[in-house]
Design a protein around this motif. Structure first.
Motif, PDB file in Angstrom:
ATOM      1  N   ARG A  45       0.844  -1.195   0.000  1.00 32.37           N
ATOM      2  CA  ARG A  45       0.000   0.000   0.000  1.00 32.37           C
ATOM      3  C   ARG A  45       0.881   1.247   0.000  1.00 32.37           C
ATOM      4  NH1 ARG A  45      -1.529  -3.636   4.119  1.00 32.37           N
ATOM      5  NH2 ARG A  45      -3.515  -4.641   3.706  1.00 32.37           N
ATOM      6  N   THR A  84      -1.671   5.351   8.994  1.00 31.30           N
ATOM      7  CA  THR A  84      -2.634   6.139   8.218  1.00 31.30           C
ATOM      8  C   THR A  84      -2.277   6.063   6.740  1.00 31.30           C
ATOM      9  OG1 THR A  84      -2.796   7.634  10.100  1.00 31.30           O
ATOM     10  CG2 THR A  84      -3.757   8.394   8.030  1.00 31.30           C
ATOM     11  N   GLN A 140      -7.111   6.553  -0.372  1.00 31.94           N
ATOM     12  CA  GLN A 140      -7.474   5.185   0.044  1.00 31.94           C
ATOM     13  C   GLN A 140      -8.559   5.234   1.119  1.00 31.94           C
ATOM     14  OE1 GLN A 140      -3.043   3.981   0.099  1.00 31.94           O
ATOM     15  NE2 GLN A 140      -4.155   2.080  -0.216  1.00 31.94           N
ATOM     16  N   ARG A 141      -9.736   4.768   0.740  1.00 29.05           N
ATOM     17  CA  ARG A 141     -10.929   4.905   1.579  1.00 29.05           C
ATOM     18  C   ARG A 141     -11.269   3.582   2.270  1.00 29.05           C
ATOM     19  NH1 ARG A 141     -11.811   8.418   3.678  1.00 29.05           N
ATOM     20  NH2 ARG A 141     -14.091   8.349   3.717  1.00 29.05           N
ATOM     21  N   THR A 142     -10.272   2.963   2.881  1.00 29.43           N
ATOM     22  CA  THR A 142     -10.514   1.670   3.549  1.00 29.43           C
ATOM     23  C   THR A 142      -9.918   1.683   4.957  1.00 29.43           C
ATOM     24  OG1 THR A 142      -8.451   0.756   2.657  1.00 29.43           O
ATOM     25  CG2 THR A 142     -10.481   0.335   1.396  1.00 29.43           C
ATOM     26  N   ILE A 143     -10.508   0.844   5.825  1.00 27.50           N
ATOM     27  CA  ILE A 143      -9.888   0.535   7.116  1.00 27.50           C
ATOM     28  C   ILE A 143      -9.645  -0.967   7.155  1.00 27.50           C
ATOM     29  CG2 ILE A 143     -10.645   2.476   8.540  1.00 27.50           C
ATOM     30  CD1 ILE A 143     -12.992   0.657   9.483  1.00 27.50           C
ATOM     31  N   THR A 144      -8.468  -1.326   7.625  1.00 30.29           N
ATOM     32  CA  THR A 144      -8.079  -2.733   7.707  1.00 30.29           C
ATOM     33  C   THR A 144      -7.687  -3.064   9.132  1.00 30.29           C
ATOM     34  OG1 THR A 144      -7.292  -2.761   5.417  1.00 30.29           O
ATOM     35  CG2 THR A 144      -6.430  -4.473   6.879  1.00 30.29           C
ATOM     36  N   THR A 202     -10.743  -6.069   5.666  1.00 33.25           N
ATOM     37  CA  THR A 202     -10.823  -4.687   5.176  1.00 33.25           C
ATOM     38  C   THR A 202     -12.267  -4.298   4.908  1.00 33.25           C
ATOM     39  OG1 THR A 202      -8.619  -4.794   4.177  1.00 33.25           O
ATOM     40  CG2 THR A 202     -10.122  -3.130   3.294  1.00 33.25           C
ATOM     41  N   ASN A 248     -14.619  -0.944   3.286  1.00 34.24           N
ATOM     42  CA  ASN A 248     -14.636   0.363   2.641  1.00 34.24           C
ATOM     43  C   ASN A 248     -15.362   1.327   3.578  1.00 34.24           C
ATOM     44  OD1 ASN A 248     -13.369  -0.330   0.146  1.00 34.24           O
ATOM     45  ND2 ASN A 248     -15.232  -1.449  -0.402  1.00 34.24           N
ATOM     46  N   ILE A 249     -14.725   2.440   3.898  1.00 39.38           N
ATOM     47  CA  ILE A 249     -15.315   3.407   4.840  1.00 39.38           C
ATOM     48  C   ILE A 249     -16.674   3.889   4.336  1.00 39.38           C
ATOM     49  CG2 ILE A 249     -15.037   5.698   5.901  1.00 39.38           C
ATOM     50  CD1 ILE A 249     -11.972   5.170   5.852  1.00 39.38           C
ATOM     51  N   GLY A 296      -8.316   6.708   5.754  1.00 42.34           N
ATOM     52  CA  GLY A 296      -8.082   5.265   5.656  1.00 42.34           C
ATOM     53  C   GLY A 296      -6.907   4.887   6.546  1.00 42.34           C
ATOM     54  N   SER A 297      -7.017   3.760   7.240  1.00 38.68           N
ATOM     55  CA  SER A 297      -5.958   3.366   8.178  1.00 38.68           C
ATOM     56  C   SER A 297      -5.853   1.849   8.256  1.00 38.68           C
ATOM     57  CB  SER A 297      -6.255   3.896   9.594  1.00 38.68           C
ATOM     58  OG  SER A 297      -6.368   5.302   9.613  1.00 38.68           O
TER      59      SER A 297
END
Length: 472
Positions: A22, A69, A74-78, A89, A91-92, A164-165
């Motif tokens: 990433r 961060t 990138q609009r995701t949290i994992t 993961t 998608n926010i 995204g984080s």
């Protein structure tokens, strides 16, 4: 399925994963780490179920959460929690933010939340159902509970515009051993999310005590909400000890309310052996045993529970006395005697186990300290308060005997610091030069074993680097 799980590499070796394909962190939001300890009940288990006092204290085995961060696009949290097989993961933009328009008001970070919102739980469910499809049975349940706890806190504290984080968690705490591992994780998540929404100040040396207390209370309140997601009806003691560190005296006379707890800020750091029998046990079964005994022999059982209460309050009186000296052999022996007496009373209630008794016998034979079961009993863990100036060879010989018996032994300390933060996640490693060595996700996941992990992160039993800051 909402989001995606990536089982490859979670149960295998993390070195097999292309970890950081990433984009790197945004320089506006550095990678940081939070950490929180586990706990043991030192005095008063089982008696506490019947309205008596108990003392729980932190231990130096800890959970560590690394927050990376991502770039704005990138609009995701994992969440990557390898200990419970969780790598997922979301998608926010796909998360159920709409549920907050139906609620009278979204809870604010300073609100006291004592129960879960059923609408939010229901709206989250489709986003949890797809988590950890590679696991089955109890393992999948644990993994999904961790995901639920994280997602509930993220939705409550964050917003659709959140960055995204990646949240990567490691722990030196055994899971399901009565050591507060879930509370430790919830404290880490709570502190990390509150830090990300910029409502945690400090910690710093000149921070006023009232401000420190306010910061800790915020972390603690939201950690309790995370525990609600996992346990349904937690006591609140585990997250309080994990947040504040040291120890707490607590009593729960009314089960419709949280326990009455009092921090013991002067509780000393004491050397401790923690021995895990690896014998599975059910807290409910052991609690039911004592309830049945109380029904059968009410007078005798109540007298035993009162005696356990006396032990707890004797320890409390010693620790809070003006002339208490934790380095005094006399004081250590006093606490050790209370360990032994407390254990004997628990044995008489029928909640010990042959494996716990074997540990006690081995320690008594080695003559290095005082041992008691901790928690519900019936298996689980024993703790040994070490005498001062114990011979290293005697400890090594005892460790060999524990290993031969199939036990897992941890050298730890009792009564250490609570939640702490490393911001940014950089250690200077003994130099004054600018910059330093950053702890990135790859290094974090590749650290094998508790010692290597603690050496990398710079806090735990072996080390306490000055870059780590604690609210205390």
């Amino acid at each position: 399925m909402n989001g995606n799980s990536r089982p490859n590499g979670v149960n295998g070796h993390p070195k097999d994963r292309n970890l950081m394909s990433r984009k790197p962190s945004s320089p506006m939001a550095p990678t940081f780490m939070v950490s929180a300890p586990g706990k043991v009940i030192v005095f008063g288990e089982h008696a506490v179920v019947h309205g008596k006092a108990a003392i729980a204290a932190s231990i130096s085995l800890r959970s560590y959460l690394l927050v990376t961060t991502l770039s704005k696009s990138q609009r995701t949290i994992t969440v990557v929690f390898p200990d419970v097989g969780l790598d997922h993961t979301w998608n926010i933009d796909d998360l159920p933010w709409h549920v907050f328009t139906k609620l009278a008001q979204k809870p604010r970070y300073y609100d006291m939340v004592t129960s879960l919102d059923p609408d939010l739980v229901q709206a989250m469910q489709p986003h949890i159902d797809g988590v950890s499809p590679h696991l089955t049975g109890e393992k999948r349940k644990i993994s999904q509970s961790a995901a639920s706890s994280f997602l509930y806190l993220f939705l409550s504290l964050s917003s659709p515009t959140a960055p995204g984080s990646i949240y990567t968690l490691r722990s030196t705490l055994p899971i399901g051993a009565g050591l507060g591992s879930s509370a430790s994780v919830c404290v880490c998540i709570s502190a990390a999310l509150l830090k990300q929404i910029h409502v945690l100040s400090g910690p710093h040396q000149d921070q006023p005590e009232e401000e420190v207390d306010l910061q800790l209370e915020r972390i603690n309140k939201w950690a309790f909400v995370g525990e609600l997601c996992i346990h349904g009806n937690p006591s609140g003691v585990d997250n309080t000890v994990s947040t504040r560190g040291r120890a707490v005296l607590f009593k729960r006379e009314d089960y419709s309310k949280p326990p009455n707890s009092r921090p013991l800020k002067d509780f000393p750091e004491l050397p401790l052996l923690l021995i895990n029998t690896k014998q599975p046990r059910s807290t409910a079964t052991e609690v039911a045993k004592v309830a049945a005994l109380k029904k059968k022999y009410p007078g005798v059982t109540e007298a035993t529970l009162d005696s356990i209460d006396e032990v707890t309050m004797s320890a409390h009186a010693l620790i809070t006395s003006e002339n208490f000296d934790p380095s005094s052999e006399e004081n250590i022996e006093y606490l050790g005697d209370l360990f032994r007496i407390n254990h004997g009373l628990l044995v008489s209630l029928g909640v010990s186990h042959p494996k716990l008794e074997h540990i006690r016998e081995l320690v008594d034979y080695a003559d290095i300290g005082w041992t008691k079961l901790t928690g519900a009993g019936g298996g689980g863990c024993a703790i040994t308060l070490l005498k001062r100036h114990v011979d290293d060879e005697a400890i090594r010989e005892l460790q060999r005997k524990f290993e031969a018996a199939g036990f897992e032994e941890h050298k730890t300390t009792l009564g250490g610091s609570g939640v702490g933060i490393l911001y940014p996640a950089v250690l200077r490693n003994g130099t004054d030069e600018e910059g330093g060595e950053e702890i990135d996700q790859k290094k974090f996941l590749n650290a094998t074993g508790p010692e290597e992990l603690e050496t990398l992160v710079g806090v735990g039993l072996l080390d306490r680097r000055p870059e780590w800051k604690f609210w205390q």
